[in-house]
Design an enzyme around this catalytic site. Structure first.
Site, PDB file in Angstrom:
ATOM      1  N   ILE A 136     -46.111 -18.460 -22.612  1.00  0.00           N
ATOM      2  CA  ILE A 136     -45.857 -19.449 -24.169  1.00  0.00           C
ATOM      3  C   ILE A 136     -46.682 -19.526 -25.103  1.00  0.00           C
ATOM      4  CG2 ILE A 136     -45.170 -21.910 -24.517  1.00  0.00           C
ATOM      5  CD1 ILE A 136     -44.782 -22.492 -21.486  1.00  0.00           C
ATOM      6  N   GLY A 187     -47.037 -14.181  -6.155  1.00  0.00           N
ATOM      7  CA  GLY A 187     -47.861 -13.781  -7.197  1.00  0.00           C
ATOM      8  C   GLY A 187     -48.467 -14.961  -8.286  1.00  0.00           C
ATOM      9  N   LYS A 205     -56.708 -25.833 -17.861  1.00  0.00           N
ATOM     10  CA  LYS A 205     -55.781 -25.435 -19.065  1.00  0.00           C
ATOM     11  C   LYS A 205     -55.695 -26.602 -19.745  1.00  0.00           C
ATOM     12  CE  LYS A 205     -52.917 -22.475 -16.248  1.00  0.00           C
ATOM     13  NZ  LYS A 205     -51.838 -22.242 -15.482  1.00  0.00           N
TER      14      LYS A 205
HETATM   15  N1  HSE Z   1     -52.078 -19.816 -10.523  1.00  0.00           N
HETATM   16  C1  HSE Z   1     -51.407 -20.096 -12.031  1.00  0.00           C
HETATM   17  C2  HSE Z   1     -49.969 -20.915 -11.764  1.00  0.00           C
HETATM   18  C3  HSE Z   1     -51.264 -18.681 -12.557  1.00  0.00           C
HETATM   19  O1  HSE Z   1     -49.421 -21.091 -10.674  1.00  0.00           O
HETATM   20  O2  HSE Z   1     -49.647 -21.383 -13.122  1.00  0.00           O
HETATM   21  C4  HSE Z   1     -51.405 -18.847 -14.082  1.00  0.00           C
HETATM   22  O3  HSE Z   1     -52.298 -19.383 -14.665  1.00  0.00           O
END
Ligand code: HSE
Length: 433
Positions: A136, A187, A205
């Site tokens: 995004i 992943g 974040k």
């Molecule tokens: N581990 C993070 C998530 C990956 O699950 O959003 C991206 O920052």
């Protein structure tokens, strides 16, 4: 046609996504911008594993410093991860006047102030779109499209792993640990996944978003953080029955010049768009004083979505460098001031969900209600289920807005009551009003 020669440090999931994206659409990017992206060098300790990408042998090296110091390399993409060697590489590249593109939110959250300053001193850029919200383009929206706005609030679902887990817990009623294994296999999860489930990845974040919104480095300790570890199925069921879903939210608000910042699981109304953000998707809701409400949605993790954000930064950094625009806005926006003022946590007013377990005795509920009344907490609804667990009755309460300090006091008093079978469970209820 100009060329930009890219050095990539770290050839893991995202690194491979960047190379794949450039191989697929590099010509399109060149046609659009007049700049051809060339993946000139890639450094990784492991240069033998097949990433499913055809790449010339002379491109790969195990020596990251040789890529940083290679004078034919125009910009560095840092995808090493962690905050130790990644910091060294990033600072070294910036000191050489090379723009650095990174997806590393932990690096920015822990060392952002130092990194922004070094970028500024060396008249170059640090670009980090991929650090928040995966694919995004939320940071670019903030620093370009919304540049004329005071940011009133930001609500974010910023962790794909937690959102995926919450979605499956709600849909399938599966246990937490089983779903975490699936999230890791797909992943999405960090290594270790504690960073995801304890809310730390979301907090990394959130501080990057808050820094950009309010123009100063934001330290991690300014962001009270709670994750979803140990969230019981009962909370998800109760929320569902009452018309809510549980989401791990980053909450950033401007309260008359003081910033409110937190990461916490919260009940959100099912009819609000944020409740519809499911699986590993992320979403960010930004309210500006001129634009009003805006919403950004997309894949918050994964090889190609995160690669897309990195590629966007590569092309912006290339244009900045080749057209000589000076210190990029991504840096200057961060450094309007040294620090921010934060709301006193105890004074923040919020609604809450509370689950109690009370002995089924006359007067038990009355004692609880008296405590809520004493702490100026008004009750919006109460549900006592007939179901008894170990002789105790579960009671679910939704409150009106009250001060956090009053909730803390009330919960302590309720926990100490003889009729309390266990400590109260409390969560924020965010109705966006
Ligand atoms: N581990 C993070 C998530 C990956 O699950 O959003 C991206 O920052």
């Amino acid at each position: 046609m100009k060329e930009i020669r890219i050095g990539i440090l770290g050839f893991g999931t995202v690194g491979a996504g960047v190379v794949e994206g450039i191989q697929k659409n590099g010509q399109l990017m060149a046609d659009r911008t007049g700049i051809t992206p060339v993946v000139a060098r890639i450094a990784d300790l492991d240069i033998t594993t097949d990433r499913g990408i055809t790449i010339g042998k002379d491109v790969l090296t195990t020596d990251a410093m040789s890529v940083i110091t290679d004078t034919s390399i125009d910009l560095i993409v840092e995808l090493v991860g962690g905050t130790s060697i990644a910091r060294t590489f990033t600072l070294e590249a910036l000191k050489q006047g090379k723009p650095v593109i990174t997806a590393n939110k932990a690096l920015l959250a822990d060392h952002g102030e130092e990194i922004y300053k070094v970028a500024q001193e060396n008249n170059t850029g640090i670009y980090y779109e991929a650090s928040v919200g995966g694919g995004i383009p939320i940071l670019r929206s903030q620093r370009a499209g919304l540049i004329g706005n005071q940011i009133e609030s930001i609500y974010g679902i910023l962790n794909g792993t937690c959102n995926y887990m919450l979605t499956r817990m709600e849909r399938e009623g599966l246990p937490f640990d089983e779903i975490l294994v699936d999230a890791q296999a797909l992943g999405y999860a960090e290594t270790p996944p504690d960073l995801d489930i304890d809310g730390i990845d979301t907090a990394h974040k959130a501080v990057v978003l808050a820094s950009m919104a309010y123009g100063a480095p934001v330290p991690m300790d300014a962001c009270p953080t709670k994750g979803i570890r140990g969230l019981a199925a009962a909370e998800i069921e109760n929320a569902d029955e009452l018309g809510y879903r549980i989401k791990l939210l980053a909450i950033i608000k401007d309260d008359n010049g003081e910033v409110e910042l937190s990461v916490e699981p919260a009940l959100v109304p099912k009819e609000h768009m944020i409740a519809s953000v499911s699986d590993s998707f992320n979403a960010v809701f930004v309210k500006g004083d001129i634009v009003d409400d805006t919403m950004y949605y997309g894949r918050g993790a994964g090889r190609l979505p995160t690669g897309s954000a990195v590629i966007g930064d590569i092309m912006e950094a290339a244009a900045d460098k080749l057209h000589g625009v000076g210190t990029p806005v991504s840096v200057t926006m961060m450094l309007q001031k040294d620090s921010l003022n934060y709301c006193d946590a105890g004074s923040i007013e919020k609604r809450c969900y509370v689950r109690l377990c009370l002995e089924d005795k006359s007067g038990a509920m009355a004692q609880v209600m008296a405590i809520f009344g004493k702490h100026n907490i008004s009750i919006a609804s109460v549900v006592q289920k007939e179901l008894h667990e170990n002789g105790c009755a579960p009671v679910v309460i939704l409150t009106q807005k009250a001060k956090e300090s009053e909730f803390v006091g009330a919960m302590e008093e309720i926990a100490a009551l003889d009729v309390s079978c266990s400590d109260p469970i409390r969560m924020r209820l965010e109705d966006f009003e």
